[in-house]
Scaffold this motif. Structure first.
Motif, short mmCIF file in Angstrom:
data_model
loop_
_atom_site.label_atom_id
_atom_site.label_comp_id
_atom_site.label_asym_id
_atom_site.label_seq_id
_atom_site.Cartn_x
_atom_site.Cartn_y
_atom_site.Cartn_z
N ALA A 23 0.73 -1.14 -0.23
CA ALA A 23 -0.18 0.01 0.11
C ALA A 23 0.92 1.13 0.05
O ALA A 23 1.78 1.31 0.85
CB ALA A 23 -1.00 -0.09 1.48
N VAL A 24 0.59 2.26 -1.00
CA VAL A 24 1.08 3.44 -0.94
C VAL A 24 0.16 4.47 -1.07
O VAL A 24 -1.11 4.32 -1.24
CB VAL A 24 2.10 3.68 -2.13
CG1 VAL A 24 3.17 2.55 -2.06
CG2 VAL A 24 1.47 3.34 -3.45
N ARG A 25 0.43 6.01 -0.56
CA ARG A 25 -0.37 6.87 -0.59
C ARG A 25 -0.20 7.83 -1.67
O ARG A 25 1.11 8.01 -2.27
CB ARG A 25 -0.31 7.65 0.92
CG ARG A 25 -0.91 6.66 2.02
CD ARG A 25 -0.51 7.27 3.21
NE ARG A 25 -1.20 8.81 3.43
CZ ARG A 25 -0.96 9.55 4.51
NH1 ARG A 25 -0.06 9.15 5.47
NH2 ARG A 25 -1.55 10.83 4.53
N PRO A 26 -1.22 8.60 -2.34
CA PRO A 26 -0.86 9.67 -3.30
C PRO A 26 0.29 10.60 -2.68
O PRO A 26 0.20 11.08 -1.70
CB PRO A 26 -2.20 9.96 -3.60
CG PRO A 26 -3.20 9.14 -3.16
CD PRO A 26 -2.61 8.62 -1.81
N GLY A 27 1.18 11.04 -3.85
CA GLY A 27 2.03 11.89 -3.31
C GLY A 27 3.07 11.44 -2.48
O GLY A 27 4.24 12.21 -1.96
N GLU A 28 3.17 10.36 -2.11
CA GLU A 28 4.35 9.76 -1.10
C GLU A 28 5.67 9.60 -1.98
O GLU A 28 5.56 8.98 -3.01
CB GLU A 28 3.84 8.20 -0.86
CG GLU A 28 4.79 7.79 0.14
CD GLU A 28 4.34 6.24 1.00
OE1 GLU A 28 4.96 6.06 2.18
OE2 GLU A 28 3.21 5.80 0.52
N ALA A 37 -2.76 9.88 -8.11
CA ALA A 37 -2.93 8.41 -8.37
C ALA A 37 -4.15 7.74 -7.78
O ALA A 37 -4.59 7.99 -6.64
CB ALA A 37 -1.66 7.75 -8.14
N THR A 38 -4.73 6.77 -8.23
CA THR A 38 -5.61 6.06 -7.87
C THR A 38 -5.25 4.49 -8.41
O THR A 38 -4.51 4.14 -9.34
CB THR A 38 -7.26 6.41 -8.33
OG1 THR A 38 -7.26 6.31 -9.81
CG2 THR A 38 -7.54 7.79 -7.95
N GLY A 39 -6.04 3.54 -7.89
CA GLY A 39 -5.86 2.30 -8.32
C GLY A 39 -4.37 1.60 -7.75
O GLY A 39 -4.32 1.69 -6.66
N GLY A 40 -3.67 1.25 -8.92
CA GLY A 40 -2.33 0.78 -8.41
C GLY A 40 -1.29 0.61 -9.56
O GLY A 40 -1.66 1.22 -10.69
N ARG A 44 -0.31 -0.59 -4.48
CA ARG A 44 -1.65 -0.43 -4.28
C ARG A 44 -1.82 1.19 -3.72
O ARG A 44 -1.43 1.18 -2.55
CB ARG A 44 -2.35 -1.21 -3.61
CG ARG A 44 -3.90 -1.20 -3.22
CD ARG A 44 -4.61 -2.43 -2.89
NE ARG A 44 -3.63 -3.01 -1.83
CZ ARG A 44 -3.66 -2.77 -0.59
NH1 ARG A 44 -4.36 -1.48 -0.22
NH2 ARG A 44 -3.18 -3.20 0.23
N VAL A 45 -2.50 1.89 -4.43
CA VAL A 45 -2.78 3.40 -3.97
C VAL A 45 -3.92 3.34 -2.90
O VAL A 45 -5.19 2.84 -3.42
CB VAL A 45 -2.87 4.32 -5.24
CG1 VAL A 45 -3.07 5.70 -4.60
CG2 VAL A 45 -1.62 4.18 -6.07
N GLN A 46 -3.78 3.97 -1.81
CA GLN A 46 -5.01 4.01 -1.07
C GLN A 46 -4.46 4.81 0.20
O GLN A 46 -3.43 5.31 0.22
CB GLN A 46 -5.19 2.78 -0.30
CG GLN A 46 -4.21 2.13 0.78
CD GLN A 46 -4.55 0.59 1.55
OE1 GLN A 46 -5.20 0.19 1.14
NE2 GLN A 46 -4.24 0.84 2.96
N GLY A 47 -5.67 5.55 0.90
CA GLY A 47 -5.27 6.41 1.87
C GLY A 47 -5.29 7.84 1.30
O GLY A 47 -5.36 8.31 0.27
N ASP A 48 -5.15 8.67 2.16
CA ASP A 48 -5.17 10.39 1.93
C ASP A 48 -3.98 10.81 1.20
O ASP A 48 -2.85 9.99 1.44
CB ASP A 48 -5.43 11.09 3.16
CG ASP A 48 -6.47 10.80 3.98
OD1 ASP A 48 -7.58 10.38 3.30
OD2 ASP A 48 -6.77 10.87 5.05
N ARG A 49 -4.11 11.93 0.48
CA ARG A 49 -3.01 12.57 -0.31
C ARG A 49 -1.98 13.09 0.78
O ARG A 49 -2.24 13.56 1.84
CB ARG A 49 -3.42 13.52 -1.15
CG ARG A 49 -2.39 14.09 -1.96
CD ARG A 49 -2.99 15.34 -2.88
NE ARG A 49 -3.93 14.77 -3.70
CZ ARG A 49 -4.82 15.46 -4.39
NH1 ARG A 49 -4.57 16.77 -4.31
NH2 ARG A 49 -5.73 14.91 -5.27
#
Length: 503
Positions: A228-233, A295-298, A317-322
């Motif tokens: 799992a990764v977050r948008p903007g990470e 980003a969304t999805g993966g 896999r993109v999830q969580g807050d930016r």
């Protein structure tokens, strides 16, 4: 555990004499060199430093096959695949007590580390084999920051294929700013019907072709892990290719990763030009990956080296807050390591010609016709045809400057003077890729097929394509006998190996 029986392990000469008839297991080296004063083996131990770490080689098991229902017998460092992750600061001492609980000799080679010769872990060249029940203490200073790894250097095609490897991370004094860091040891496994590791090692087809390729690819012993990764990470990924032979062509699924280090050493941060990143056995690569803020999805990272035989590597896999509204602009450049710069104008120049293997046909002829190899130099080495004939008569499957280290004298390829700048021209006159690894030093890759490289990258393992010619430059500043060999382990076993001596 599949018990190793020395009586069933023919020598490399015996293997080569029966190459056409089948396969064999690896020979165990027993040559005993001089030992470094103060380093002890066996049960009687000297006083150990307070920061001593322990690595124990022993049989274990791992859940390699997806689903977890089948346990695969493996050999490990400290009971896991990969072995214990070692982290130190640049400039700190590394003190490791290696205990061998296998039924055969072993050792630890600290791949890519510039260290004293007696600590390099090559039985028969720098130390005695560590016998079953014995302990050996490795002691050296981590001079260079970066991503390194450790593995045996005796019966290596078998011991690595059974899971014996781990990462050594030397942290920078002034690290770059990232949100998270991953260390990925990428491997492939050749398994039997019941999940056991295929016990046929150094088979004739593997040695003469691309090496031992497995059908199951894992990252840290997990097939296609979901992360799992977050948008903007912003993520730093330290990748290590621990496979016996598999070259990965990594497709980053539309991400734009910046390469910031190769083989532990900084490189000008850049997004690689090619659509896939070629990643050879023994090589390490550090990337900074910025997850797009929208980003969304993966992102499904794939290995595309063989057309139609793609392997999933990692699913981000993109999830969580930016994490941030814009991509981080923090610096990516790493501080340089204290490597001596070679004097190219006054350097000693030598050639290394790699021949042999199957399907090599007209490669050598092509190289002569195009002027990459001059006739005068070629006259001093055996031809590819002679090398191929040697496969059926007990000679080497692979040769370096016409030499087979099993049949010829075991002297050095070159005697180098301490402090001497050297430029080696490496020519691949075969039909196969070869990652050539030099122990105890790092070198600049200064040209490919006569064209200067864009980044003049520092490496210790350089991948050479069929019919390609590569120039590397380094300062021979580390005294001792240092291996120089192909890191496709079956090719090394088959003769693509030697050593250089630094006075």
């Amino acid at each position: 555990m599949t018990k190793s029986n020395t009586a069933r392990h023919p020598s490399r000469r015996q293997f080569l004499q029966t190459l056409a008839a089948g396969s064999a297991t690896a020979a165990i080296m027993t040559t005993v060199p001089n030992m470094m004063p103060g380093v002890v083996t066996g049960r009687a131990q000297a006083a150990s430093p307070a920061n001593l770490r322990n690595l124990v080689a022993a049989p274990s098991s791992a859940n390699l096959i997806p689903g977890g229902a089948i346990q695969t017998p493996v050999w490990t460092f400290n009971g896991s695949v990969p072995g214990t992750l070692l982290r130190v600061k640049q400039g700190e001492d590394v003190n490791v007590a290696f205990e061998n609980r296998l039924d055969e000799p072993s050792s630890i080679h600290w791949h890519g580390v510039r260290l004293p010769n007696a600590m390099d872990g090559v039985p028969g060249l720098t130390q005695k084999p560590v016998a079953p029940g014995e302990t050996f203490e490795y002691r050296f200073t981590a001079r260079d920051a970066g991503t390194y790894w450790y593995h045996p250097h005796i019966n290596a095609p078998t011991q690595l294929a059974r899971g014996m490897y781990g990462a050594l991370i030397v942290e920078e004094d002034d690290p770059i700013s990232v949100d998270r860091e991953f260390v990925w040891l990428i491997d492939d496994w050749r398994l039997g019907a019941n999940g056991e590791i295929d016990p046929t090692f150094n088979g004739g087809h593997d040695v003469g072709h691309a090496g031992r390729l497995g059908e199951l690819v894992t990252v840290n012993s997990v097939h296609n892990p979901d992360i799992a990764v977050r948008p903007g990470e912003r993520i730093r990924v330290r990748m290590i290719n621990t496979a016996n032979a598999r070259i990965f062509a990594i497709d980053f699924a539309g991400l734009a990763p910046h390469l910031i280090a190769l083989d532990g050493h900084p490189i000008t941060p850049h997004v690689p030009d090619e659509p896939v990143f070629l990643f050879a056995p023994g090589t390490r690569a550090d990337f900074v990956i910025d997850v797009p803020v929208d980003a969304t999805g993966g992102f499904a990272l794939l290995d595309r080296f063989f057309d139609g035989l793609e392997n999933p590597l990692v699913n981000l896999r993109v999830q969580g807050d930016r994490m941030r509204d814009e991509i981080s602009t923090a610096r990516m450049a790493l501080s340089a390591n204290p490597l001596p710069e070679p004097d190219l104008q006054n350097a000693r120049r030598e050639q290394l010609l790699y021949t042999g293997g199957m399907m090599g046909g007209g490669v050598l002829r092509h190289l002569v016709e195009t002027g990459k190899i001059d006739q005068g130099f070629l006259g001093g080495v055996r031809s590819m045809a002679q090398s191929m004939m040697g496969m059926m008569t007990g000679g080497g499957v692979w040769m370096v400057n016409g030499r087979d280290p099993e049949r010829d004298d075991n002297g050095p390829l070159f005697d180098l003077k301490a402090g001497e700048s050297c430029v080696f021209t490496l020519t691949n006159a075969t039909a196969w890729y070869h990652p050539i690894h030099l122990h105890g030093h790092a070198f600049r890759v200064i040209s490919r097929d006569g064209t200067p490289t864009r980044y003049q990258e520092w490496q210790d393992t350089v991948l050479i394509a069929p019919a390609e010619q590569v120039e590397i430059a380094f300062v021979a500043d580390n005294p001792g006998d240092w291996m120089l060999h192909c890191h496709i382990l079956e090719h090394k076993f088959g003769g693509m190996s030697g050593f250089v001596r630094v006075a």
